[in-house]
Write an enzyme that holds these catalytic residues in place. Structure first.
Site, PDB file in Angstrom:
ATOM      1  N   CYS A 102     -20.451  21.528  20.803  1.00  0.00           N
ATOM      2  CA  CYS A 102     -19.887  22.669  21.518  1.00  0.00           C
ATOM      3  C   CYS A 102     -18.589  23.067  20.838  1.00  0.00           C
ATOM      4  CB  CYS A 102     -19.625  22.355  22.985  1.00  0.00           C
ATOM      5  SG  CYS A 102     -19.929  20.664  23.491  1.00  0.00           S
ATOM      6  N   GLU A 160     -14.533  30.314  28.922  1.00  0.00           N
ATOM      7  CA  GLU A 160     -15.401  30.750  27.836  1.00  0.00           C
ATOM      8  C   GLU A 160     -16.593  31.544  28.345  1.00  0.00           C
ATOM      9  OE1 GLU A 160     -15.050  26.825  24.954  1.00  0.00           O
ATOM     10  OE2 GLU A 160     -16.757  26.951  26.313  1.00  0.00           O
TER      11      GLU A 160
END
Length: 225
Positions: free
Chosen positions: A85, A147
Site C-alpha cells: 500500500c 486517501e
C-alpha cells in the site's frame, strides 16, 4: 509547528519528502504536497486528501500475500496489512489517469521497492483495478491517512527479496487463515485493510479465478466516516 523528525528512521524521513498527488473528494487532482504534509493529522483534519493504492497479490494457490510493516515506518509501524500500500507520486509517469496507468506504475515501483518483486513478474496490464475507497484513519496523535485508495488485484507467483526498512515479515494466507488473524486481538491490522476486508475482499477472493472478467466499479466508496 512542524514536527521534529530526528527521532525517526532517516530513510523513512527521506521518503517523507516524496510528493503525493493532492485531490478533491471526487479524485480530481488539485495539486501536490509532501508525504509528510499529507500524513499530518493537523492537515488531515483540515481536509487534505491524497491519492493512494492497495495491491492484493495472490499466488497460484489463491493465497493472499500479507506484509507486516517495519518498526521503522513512521505511520502504522508493525501492523499487518495487504501486499503493498502506497501512493502514486506527482511525476509524469504516475500522474497518468487513463486506465489507472499512473497508479499501476506506482504499484509496480513499490512492489519492487518493498518486496523486491521484479517488474516483469507484475506487468502493468496484469493489475486488475476493481474500485476506489475513500477513508480517514489516525495512526497516532500526530500522523494518519486520508486517501482515495485504488484497489488492485493481481494473481502471480513472484520472487521476493524483502526490504527490511519497509517490511518486518510476510505471510501467505487462505481466507480462513486471514479470518483467524482478524479474530486474534494480539495481531494489529491497518485500518484500511480492515475496511477493505469487511466490505469487499472476501467476495472478490471467492471470484479470484475469474477476477479478470469482473467489471470495474468507478464508484468512490466512502468507508469509515
Amino acid at each position: 509547528m512542524a514536527p521534529d523528525l530526528k527521532e525517526y528512521d532517516q530513510e523513512q524521513v527521506r521518503l517523507m519528502e516524496e510528493m503525493c498527488i493532492v485531490i478533491d473528494e471526487n479524485d480530481k487532482r488539485i495539486g501536490a504536497d509532501s508525504k509528510k504534509t499529507c500524513h499530518l493529522m493537523s492537515n488531515i483534519n483540515d481536509g487534505l486528501l491524497h491519492r493512494a493504492f492497495s495491491v492484493f497479490l495472490f499466488d497460484s494457490q489463491n493465497r493472499l500475500l500479507l506484509q507486516q510493516r517495519a518498526s521503522e515506518k513512521i505511520t502504522f509501524p508493525d501492523m499487518w496489512t495487504n501486499t503493498c500500500c502506497s501512493h502514486p507520486l506527482n511525476t509524469p509517469s504516475e500522474l497518468v489517469e487513463e486506465n489507472q496507468l499512473g497508479v499501476r506504475t506506482a504499484a509496480q515501483r513499490k512492489l519492487e521497492h518493498e518486496l523486491g518483486i521484479p517488474p516483469e513478474q507484475v506487468p502493468l496490464e496484469k493489475f486488475k483495478y476493481l474500485t476506489r475507497i475513500h477513508y480517514v484513519a489516525p495512526s497516532d496523535g500526530q500522523w494518519g491517512e486520508h486517501e482515495i485508495d485504488y484497489i488492485l488485484f493481481m494473481k502471480a507467483d513472484v520472487t521476493l527479496s524483502l526490504n527490511p526498512n519497509e517490511i518486518r515479515d510476510i505471510k501467505y494466507v487462505t481466507p480462513q487463515e486471514l479470518q483467524e488473524m482478524f479474530r486474534d486481538p494480539n495481531i494489529p491490522m491497518t485500518p484500511w485493510f480492515k475496511l477493505i476486508c469487511n466490505t469487499f475482499l472476501f467476495k472478490w477472493w471467492n471470484q479470484i479465478e475469474t477476477i479478470e472478467t469482473t467489471e470495474q466499479d468507478d464508484t468512490i466508496h466512502r468507508l469509515g466516516f
